[in-house]
Design an enzyme around this catalytic site. Structure first.
Site, PDB file in Angstrom:
ATOM      1  N   HIS A 104      12.588  45.466  56.995  1.00 15.52           N
ATOM      2  CA  HIS A 104      11.728  45.406  55.802  1.00 15.52           C
ATOM      3  C   HIS A 104      10.361  46.011  56.081  1.00 15.52           C
ATOM      4  O   HIS A 104       9.836  46.781  55.264  1.00 15.52           O
ATOM      5  CB  HIS A 104      11.566  43.956  55.347  1.00 15.52           C
ATOM      6  CG  HIS A 104      10.532  43.784  54.264  1.00 15.52           C
ATOM      7  ND1 HIS A 104      10.786  44.056  52.944  1.00 15.52           N
ATOM      8  CD2 HIS A 104       9.227  43.398  54.327  1.00 15.52           C
ATOM      9  CE1 HIS A 104       9.700  43.846  52.227  1.00 15.52           C
ATOM     10  NE2 HIS A 104       8.738  43.444  53.042  1.00 15.52           N
ATOM     11  N   GLU A 105       9.780  45.665  57.220  1.00 10.70           N
ATOM     12  CA  GLU A 105       8.458  46.206  57.541  1.00 10.70           C
ATOM     13  C   GLU A 105       8.521  47.719  57.755  1.00 10.70           C
ATOM     14  O   GLU A 105       7.588  48.441  57.395  1.00 10.70           O
ATOM     15  CB  GLU A 105       7.885  45.500  58.775  1.00 10.70           C
ATOM     16  CG  GLU A 105       7.643  44.005  58.593  1.00 10.70           C
ATOM     17  CD  GLU A 105       6.815  43.673  57.355  1.00 10.70           C
ATOM     18  OE1 GLU A 105       5.970  44.500  56.954  1.00 10.70           O
ATOM     19  OE2 GLU A 105       7.010  42.594  56.786  1.00 10.70           O
TER      20      GLU A 105
END
Length: 207
Positions: A104-105
């Site tokens: 996600h990051e």
């Protein structure tokens, strides 16, 4: 004066309480999803840092660093430094939870590299939202304790603005998760079976 103060604060609560409920729900959702997925090892055996690097390489992004940071679920992408900072459980973890949060990051790093306009807008507002988040509780508590109606109302307003910012920010977060999920699947970093659990982690990470 006390009666007027009580009524005014009572009028503000219908705006304030839904924000508190939303924040608590998001926090509980993230923690419970991460805890469950932490018990499921990733088939690749990669650490979260390894997954992040694999995605960056697959996307041709070679100017973003990866480093550990303190805290639990304190993971974030710093666009100014072009660094992914991953919490210990994610950086060194080999679970689907670690893979999902790291991915996600990296999704934000992909947004940055591709010039995703909503991300730039979000990043410009973050400092103001952070200040509002820090000051809102101080104003609310002092306002209630000292019977200072205007201060308490300002605190409620600041918190409400933070919640509005987070709601507006959701499309950016879900876009990051969507990008990450596509890269994970297309590069064989997760199986179709793992993808179902990864999807839950990515949705929670967006929240």
């Amino acid at each position: 004066t006390t009666e007027i103060y009580t009524l005014s604060l009572h009028d503000a609560l219908p705006i304030f309480l839904p924000g508190v409920a939303l924040a608590l729900f998001a926090s509980m959702k993230v923690k419970s999803t991460f805890a469950r997925a932490s018990q499921i090892p990733s088939r690749t055996g990669y650490t979260g840092a390894g997954i992040a690097q694999a995605i960056l390489d697959a996307e041709g992004i070679h100017d973003v660093g990866i480093e550990p940071t303190e805290g639990h679920l304190s993971d974030h992408y710093d666009p100014k430094a072009k660094v992914l900072r991953l919490s210990p459980d994610v950086y060194s973890g080999r679970s689907l939870a670690a893979a999902g949060v790291a991915a996600h990051e990296v999704g934000h790093a992909i947004q940055h590299a591709r010039g995703y306009a909503p991300l730039a807008l979000r990043n410009s507002i973050v400092p103001m939202a952070s200040i509002g988040s820090s000051l809102s509780w101080i104003f609310i508590m002092i306002g209630i304790a000292a019977m200072l109606q205007p201060l308490a109302i300002v605190g409620c307003a600041l918190f409400t603005m933070v919640v509005i910012f987070q709601v507006v920010n959701l499309p950016v977060e879900f876009n990051a998760s969507r990008r990450a999920r596509q890269v994970l699947l297309s590069n064989g970093l997760v199986t179709t079976v793992e993808d179902r659990e990864i999807g839950k982690v990515l949705n929670a990470a967006a929240m």
